[in-house]
Design a protein around this motif. Structure first.
Motif, PDB file in Angstrom:
ATOM      1  N   MET A   1       0.824  -1.191   0.000  1.00 11.00           N
ATOM      2  CA  MET A   1       0.000   0.000   0.000  1.00 11.00           C
ATOM      3  C   MET A   1       0.869   1.256   0.000  1.00 11.00           C
ATOM      4  SD  MET A   1      -3.109   0.466  -0.350  1.00 11.00           S
ATOM      5  CE  MET A   1      -4.702   0.747   0.278  1.00 11.00           C
ATOM      6  N   GLU A   2       2.011   1.188   0.674  1.00  9.58           N
ATOM      7  CA  GLU A   2       2.922   2.331   0.679  1.00  9.58           C
ATOM      8  C   GLU A   2       3.461   2.587  -0.723  1.00  9.58           C
ATOM      9  OE1 GLU A   2       5.978   2.271   3.643  1.00  9.58           O
ATOM     10  OE2 GLU A   2       4.589   1.548   5.172  1.00  9.58           O
ATOM     11  N   GLU A   3       3.715   1.504  -1.458  1.00  8.23           N
ATOM     12  CA  GLU A   3       4.221   1.647  -2.826  1.00  8.23           C
ATOM     13  C   GLU A   3       3.179   2.350  -3.696  1.00  8.23           C
ATOM     14  OE1 GLU A   3       5.394  -1.132  -6.634  1.00  8.23           O
ATOM     15  OE2 GLU A   3       5.689  -1.947  -4.628  1.00  8.23           O
ATOM     16  N   LEU A   4       1.913   2.004  -3.495  1.00  7.47           N
ATOM     17  CA  LEU A   4       0.825   2.637  -4.242  1.00  7.47           C
ATOM     18  C   LEU A   4       0.774   4.136  -3.931  1.00  7.47           C
ATOM     19  CD1 LEU A   4      -1.652   2.097  -6.115  1.00  7.47           C
ATOM     20  CD2 LEU A   4      -2.985   1.902  -4.032  1.00  7.47           C
ATOM     21  N   ALA A   5       0.880   4.484  -2.651  1.00  8.72           N
ATOM     22  CA  ALA A   5       0.849   5.895  -2.260  1.00  8.72           C
ATOM     23  C   ALA A   5       2.053   6.645  -2.818  1.00  8.72           C
ATOM     24  CB  ALA A   5       0.803   6.016  -0.735  1.00  8.72           C
ATOM     25  N   GLU A   6       3.224   5.999  -2.843  1.00 13.29           N
ATOM     26  CA  GLU A   6       4.433   6.634  -3.378  1.00 13.29           C
ATOM     27  C   GLU A   6       4.302   6.861  -4.887  1.00 13.29           C
ATOM     28  OE1 GLU A   6       7.880   8.538  -3.905  1.00 13.29           O
ATOM     29  OE2 GLU A   6       6.941   8.105  -1.973  1.00 13.29           O
ATOM     30  N   LEU A   7       3.781   5.853  -5.590  1.00 12.39           N
ATOM     31  CA  LEU A   7       3.561   6.017  -7.033  1.00 12.39           C
ATOM     32  C   LEU A   7       2.556   7.138  -7.301  1.00 12.39           C
ATOM     33  CD1 LEU A   7       3.402   2.352  -8.406  1.00 12.39           C
ATOM     34  CD2 LEU A   7       5.098   4.097  -8.981  1.00 12.39           C
ATOM     35  N   THR A  20       2.051   5.426 -15.269  1.00 14.21           N
ATOM     36  CA  THR A  20       1.885   4.174 -16.023  1.00 14.21           C
ATOM     37  C   THR A  20       1.973   2.971 -15.085  1.00 14.21           C
ATOM     38  OG1 THR A  20       2.798   5.192 -18.008  1.00 14.21           O
ATOM     39  CG2 THR A  20       2.804   2.785 -17.923  1.00 14.21           C
ATOM     40  N   ALA A  21       2.967   2.964 -14.218  1.00 14.05           N
ATOM     41  CA  ALA A  21       3.122   1.858 -13.264  1.00 14.05           C
ATOM     42  C   ALA A  21       1.924   1.790 -12.320  1.00 14.05           C
ATOM     43  CB  ALA A  21       4.415   2.028 -12.465  1.00 14.05           C
ATOM     44  N   LEU A  22       1.453   2.941 -11.891  1.00 15.48           N
ATOM     45  CA  LEU A  22       0.299   3.011 -11.003  1.00 15.48           C
ATOM     46  C   LEU A  22      -0.943   2.429 -11.664  1.00 15.48           C
ATOM     47  CD1 LEU A  22      -0.766   4.126  -8.281  1.00 15.48           C
ATOM     48  CD2 LEU A  22      -1.171   6.284  -9.455  1.00 15.48           C
ATOM     49  N   MET A  23      -1.205   2.827 -12.889  1.00 12.13           N
ATOM     50  CA  MET A  23      -2.396   2.339 -13.591  1.00 12.13           C
ATOM     51  C   MET A  23      -2.282   0.848 -13.912  1.00 12.13           C
ATOM     52  SD  MET A  23      -4.187   4.940 -13.278  1.00 12.13           S
ATOM     53  CE  MET A  23      -5.665   4.356 -14.031  1.00 12.13           C
ATOM     54  N   GLN A  24      -1.088   0.389 -14.255  1.00 15.73           N
ATOM     55  CA  GLN A  24      -0.909  -1.037 -14.520  1.00 15.73           C
ATOM     56  C   GLN A  24      -1.160  -1.853 -13.263  1.00 15.73           C
ATOM     57  OE1 GLN A  24       3.013  -1.198 -16.281  1.00 15.73           O
ATOM     58  NE2 GLN A  24       2.193  -1.010 -18.349  1.00 15.73           N
ATOM     59  N   SER A  25      -0.782  -1.320 -12.102  1.00 17.82           N
ATOM     60  CA  SER A  25      -1.015  -2.044 -10.854  1.00 17.82           C
ATOM     61  C   SER A  25      -2.500  -2.113 -10.502  1.00 17.82           C
ATOM     62  CB  SER A  25      -0.241  -1.388  -9.701  1.00 17.82           C
ATOM     63  OG  SER A  25      -0.849  -0.173  -9.307  1.00 17.82           O
TER      64      SER A  25
END
Length: 195
Positions: A1-7, A20-25
């Motif tokens: 979840m921290e990675e999502l917030a950082e992205l 792009t990485a955020l949307m792909q996730s």
């Protein structure tokens, strides 16, 4: 979840790679949510594409990057509803898509069929709560309805799901499901004890 917030934080600075990485996730989550509302695969793809574009264009309106997923899901739900209002969700009998065996969104065809029998408002709330893992307060924000309405729709959705699966009403439906059906888990969860 921290990675999502950082992205999300990097993406709000219009970092295209982070976006792009955020949307792909989030693609699988977006697909499951759109599928709970729309029936036609091309409409689902359109809603997801429009959501991605809108998210990019309106990133500056995201107040807190930690709420990106909720914000994005709200946009997606609105895009799906726009498609329905425009009448693009009409599909002819020959256009009904086959359910892919690789679709990991549902554990079995019966679960998918039972969910398909529910009204959109119950199906969407059940999907957001049980599949996507949103809290009732987050679902309330996404769908622009009160939290008590979310809890009511969860309870009614579970009841209708029990009826769809067992063909019985009330306690008889819940008792029949206690024999180990996959939907039993959903039917015995209490949204009042939010995640």
């Amino acid at each position: 979840m921290e990675e999502l917030a950082e992205l999300a934080k990097r993406a709000t600075g219009h970092d295209a790679d982070a976006f792009t990485a955020l949307m792909q996730s989030q693609m699988q989550n977006m697909y499951k949510t759109a599928r709970a509302i729309l029936t036609n695969e091309s409409d689902i793809a359109d809603a997801i594409s429009e959501t991605i574009l809108t998210c990019w264009e309106k990133l500056d309106q995201l107040n807190d990057p930690a709420w990106f997923r909720t914000w994005m899901t709200r946009i997606l739900v609105n895009k799906c509803k726009d498609l329905i209002r425009q009448g693009k969700n009409l599909c002819m009998p020959g256009d009904v898509p086959e359910i892919s065996a690789a679709d990991s969104g549902f554990t079995n065809a019966e679960w998918n069929e039972a969910l398909g029998m529910l009204d959109e408002k119950y199906r969407l709330v059940l999907m957001l709560y049980y599949v996507e893992g949103y809290k009732t307060s987050e679902i309330s924000t996404i769908l622009k309805i009160t939290e008590s309405t979310v809890r009511t729709q969860l309870a009614r959705g579970r009841e209708k799901l029990a009826q769809a699966v067992t063909g019985k009403k009330g306690k008889a439906a819940h008792e029949k499901l206690s024999g180990g059906n996959g939907a039993a888990y959903v039917l015995h969860q209490n949204p009042m004890q939010d995640k």
